[in-house]
Design a protein around this motif. Structure first.
Motif, PDB file in Angstrom:
ATOM      1  N   UNK A 137      17.323   0.459 -44.804  1.00  0.00           N
ATOM      2  CA  UNK A 137      18.677   0.023 -45.114  1.00  0.00           C
ATOM      3  C   UNK A 137      19.717   0.595 -43.826  1.00  0.00           C
ATOM      4  N   UNK A 138      20.283  -0.453 -43.358  1.00  0.00           N
ATOM      5  CA  UNK A 138      21.263  -0.090 -42.309  1.00  0.00           C
ATOM      6  C   UNK A 138      22.576  -0.130 -42.928  1.00  0.00           C
ATOM      7  N   UNK A 139      23.417   0.941 -42.460  1.00  0.00           N
ATOM      8  CA  UNK A 139      24.919   1.192 -42.954  1.00  0.00           C
ATOM      9  C   UNK A 139      25.756   1.223 -41.686  1.00  0.00           C
ATOM     10  N   UNK A 140      26.770   0.613 -41.635  1.00  0.00           N
ATOM     11  CA  UNK A 140      27.646   0.811 -40.687  1.00  0.00           C
ATOM     12  C   UNK A 140      28.873   1.515 -41.079  1.00  0.00           C
ATOM     13  N   UNK A 141      29.365   2.717 -40.383  1.00  0.00           N
ATOM     14  CA  UNK A 141      30.607   3.176 -40.860  1.00  0.00           C
ATOM     15  C   UNK A 141      31.439   3.249 -39.654  1.00  0.00           C
ATOM     16  N   UNK A 142      32.825   3.008 -39.959  1.00  0.00           N
ATOM     17  CA  UNK A 142      33.748   3.089 -39.030  1.00  0.00           C
ATOM     18  C   UNK A 142      34.622   4.342 -38.833  1.00  0.00           C
ATOM     19  N   UNK A 143      34.911   4.810 -37.837  1.00  0.00           N
ATOM     20  CA  UNK A 143      35.763   6.035 -37.750  1.00  0.00           C
ATOM     21  C   UNK A 143      34.806   7.220 -37.898  1.00  0.00           C
ATOM     22  N   UNK A 144      33.861   7.482 -37.216  1.00  0.00           N
ATOM     23  CA  UNK A 144      32.764   8.501 -37.396  1.00  0.00           C
ATOM     24  C   UNK A 144      33.079   9.568 -36.216  1.00  0.00           C
ATOM     25  N   UNK A 145      33.900   9.424 -35.503  1.00  0.00           N
ATOM     26  CA  UNK A 145      34.261  10.548 -34.430  1.00  0.00           C
ATOM     27  C   UNK A 145      34.337  11.998 -35.078  1.00  0.00           C
ATOM     28  N   UNK A 146      35.074  12.056 -36.207  1.00  0.00           N
ATOM     29  CA  UNK A 146      35.515  13.482 -36.754  1.00  0.00           C
ATOM     30  C   UNK A 146      35.701  13.248 -38.245  1.00  0.00           C
ATOM     31  N   UNK A 196      35.861  12.718 -42.400  1.00  0.00           N
ATOM     32  CA  UNK A 196      34.848  12.244 -43.173  1.00  0.00           C
ATOM     33  C   UNK A 196      33.889  11.343 -42.628  1.00  0.00           C
ATOM     34  N   UNK A 197      34.423  10.461 -41.781  1.00  0.00           N
ATOM     35  CA  UNK A 197      33.531   9.380 -41.085  1.00  0.00           C
ATOM     36  C   UNK A 197      32.341  10.147 -40.515  1.00  0.00           C
ATOM     37  N   UNK A 198      32.604  11.226 -39.917  1.00  0.00           N
ATOM     38  CA  UNK A 198      31.364  11.916 -39.209  1.00  0.00           C
ATOM     39  C   UNK A 198      30.581  12.646 -40.368  1.00  0.00           C
ATOM     40  N   UNK A 199      31.143  13.267 -41.347  1.00  0.00           N
ATOM     41  CA  UNK A 199      30.337  13.795 -42.393  1.00  0.00           C
ATOM     42  C   UNK A 199      29.411  12.815 -43.196  1.00  0.00           C
ATOM     43  N   UNK A 200      30.152  11.599 -43.146  1.00  0.00           N
ATOM     44  CA  UNK A 200      29.411  10.473 -44.090  1.00  0.00           C
ATOM     45  C   UNK A 200      28.193   9.920 -43.284  1.00  0.00           C
ATOM     46  N   UNK A 201      28.522   9.859 -41.933  1.00  0.00           N
ATOM     47  CA  UNK A 201      27.297   9.447 -41.136  1.00  0.00           C
ATOM     48  C   UNK A 201      25.965  10.212 -41.066  1.00  0.00           C
ATOM     49  N   UNK A 202      26.176  11.568 -40.930  1.00  0.00           N
ATOM     50  CA  UNK A 202      25.259  12.462 -40.975  1.00  0.00           C
ATOM     51  C   UNK A 202      24.719  12.705 -42.567  1.00  0.00           C
ATOM     52  N   UNK A 203      25.477  12.351 -43.574  1.00  0.00           N
ATOM     53  CA  UNK A 203      24.830  12.391 -45.045  1.00  0.00           C
ATOM     54  C   UNK A 203      24.032  11.243 -45.432  1.00  0.00           C
ATOM     55  N   UNK A 250      33.133   3.881 -33.487  1.00  0.00           N
ATOM     56  CA  UNK A 250      34.242   4.505 -33.200  1.00  0.00           C
ATOM     57  C   UNK A 250      34.966   3.731 -32.256  1.00  0.00           C
ATOM     58  N   UNK A 251      36.221   3.875 -31.864  1.00  0.00           N
ATOM     59  CA  UNK A 251      37.086   3.041 -30.891  1.00  0.00           C
ATOM     60  C   UNK A 251      36.582   3.655 -29.697  1.00  0.00           C
ATOM     61  N   UNK A 252      36.522   4.837 -29.296  1.00  0.00           N
ATOM     62  CA  UNK A 252      36.280   5.567 -28.155  1.00  0.00           C
ATOM     63  C   UNK A 252      34.806   6.259 -28.276  1.00  0.00           C
ATOM     64  N   UNK A 312      28.190   3.413 -31.857  1.00  0.00           N
ATOM     65  CA  UNK A 312      28.537   2.170 -31.423  1.00  0.00           C
ATOM     66  C   UNK A 312      30.104   1.977 -31.170  1.00  0.00           C
ATOM     67  N   UNK A 313      30.507   1.159 -30.295  1.00  0.00           N
ATOM     68  CA  UNK A 313      31.922   0.877 -30.179  1.00  0.00           C
ATOM     69  C   UNK A 313      32.670  -0.129 -31.052  1.00  0.00           C
ATOM     70  N   UNK A 314      33.495   0.239 -31.885  1.00  0.00           N
ATOM     71  CA  UNK A 314      34.081  -0.912 -32.739  1.00  0.00           C
ATOM     72  C   UNK A 314      35.464  -0.490 -32.664  1.00  0.00           C
ATOM     73  N   UNK A 315      36.407  -1.279 -32.318  1.00  0.00           N
ATOM     74  CA  UNK A 315      38.050  -1.280 -32.691  1.00  0.00           C
ATOM     75  C   UNK A 315      38.163  -2.258 -33.772  1.00  0.00           C
ATOM     76  N   UNK A 316      38.708  -1.512 -34.851  1.00  0.00           N
ATOM     77  CA  UNK A 316      38.797  -2.353 -36.021  1.00  0.00           C
ATOM     78  C   UNK A 316      39.959  -3.223 -35.999  1.00  0.00           C
ATOM     79  N   UNK A 317      40.986  -3.159 -35.146  1.00  0.00           N
ATOM     80  CA  UNK A 317      42.135  -3.698 -34.763  1.00  0.00           C
ATOM     81  C   UNK A 317      41.898  -5.040 -33.864  1.00  0.00           C
TER      82      UNK A 317
END
Length: 281
Positions: free
Chosen positions: A5-14, A16-23, A35-37, A60-65
């Motif tokens: 299963x492949x899950x894409x998570x935005x805003x993972x540099x710090x 909740x996003x970081x914690x969710x990615x690891x979990x 993350x944007x940067x 991976x780089x992703x700028x939601x805007x």
């Protein structure tokens, strides 16, 4: 093509996003942590290595805007993995201020990240999620249920996200896609620090609103002294990714449940006005 299963998570540099990615990686998913940067990926990379899941997380780089950035990222995910099973909309930006003093530009900027960014990622991901019978999990906030003083722009965006997702959920369900919103309360994370709020400067510029802003700041400081951790908040995201029948709305703590419950039971709005009025009175 992978069957994992492949899950894409935005805003993972710090936060909740970081914690969710690891979990999510620990739960066995392959995580595309965006993350944007990507130069800010060091904390995530370190946390993944410490948890022993570095091989299940790719940055991976992703700028939601930026719709072009969203499309490019999703195209790469499908090219590399052949599927997308879930999207976690977590990227967001806070803003403290009030509209008379600050004008519309901060409102528009906050809506662009917190609302239109979520809509664009979700829109672009839905064809792939339909194919996989997947899930959309969106981190909103208790501020998406209860409007909070000096958070007009932020709460407006989160209210909009909640309305969008609540409307989308029954439609998406007809094509096999589950939609869930996750509502954290106060979370001890870098999200708060990253907003760069200069309270003395805000108070100086607040004019007639300065006493109310001072009261709000003191109340909020006390609330964050009792904040849950990002890892605790991320548990609700993982539950939404793995539950057989995930609920539409879930809070991340007992305090968040009590807070949101006050609004959902308040038909005429008076209880909420008394509550939030006490923060600034």
């Amino acid at each position: 093509m992978t069957t994992t299963r492949t899950v894409l998570i935005t805003g993972t540099s710090s936060g909740i996003g970081l914690a969710a990615a690891v979990a999510a990686a620990r739960a066995g998913h392959h995580v595309v942590a965006t993350m944007r940067d990507t130069a800010r990926s060091g904390a995530l990379t370190e946390a993944a290595a410490e948890a022993g899941v570095a091989d299940r997380i790719e940055v991976a780089r992703l700028d939601v805007t930026d719709p072009a950035s969203v499309a490019a990222c999703l195209d790469e995910v499908i090219a590399r993995h052949g599927r997308l099973d879930a999207v976690v909309n977590n990227a967001g930006a806070g803003y403290v201020g009030t509209v008379e003093q600050d004008g519309l530009d901060p409102v528009r900027a906050t809506m662009e990240v917190n609302f239109f960014g979520v809509v664009e990622v979700t829109r672009a991901a839905l064809p792939h999620l339909r194919a996989a019978g997947g899930r959309v999990v969106t981190v909103t906030s208790v501020g998406g249920v209860i409007g909070q003083p000096f958070n007009e722009a932020y709460c407006a965006a989160k209210f909009a996200v909640e309305g969008f997702m609540e409307s989308l959920a029954p439609v998406a369900a007809t094509v096999g896609v589950h939609v869930t919103v996750v509502e954290p309360g106060a979370v001890a994370s870098e999200f708060v620090a990253s907003q760069g709020i200069d309270l003395p400067a805000l108070l100086t510029a607040a004019g007639p609103y300065a006493p109310a802003l001072q009261a709000y700041a003191e109340r909020t400081r006390a609330a964050f002294d009792q904040a849950q951790t990002a890892e605790q908040a991320a548990e609700a995201i993982i539950d939404a990714l793995t539950a057989e029948q995930p609920p539409f709305r879930v809070q991340t703590s007992d305090r968040a449940r009590a807070f949101v419950g006050a609004k959902l039971a308040d038909l005429d709005g008076s209880a909420v006005q008394r509550l939030t009025g006490s923060w600034v009175g």
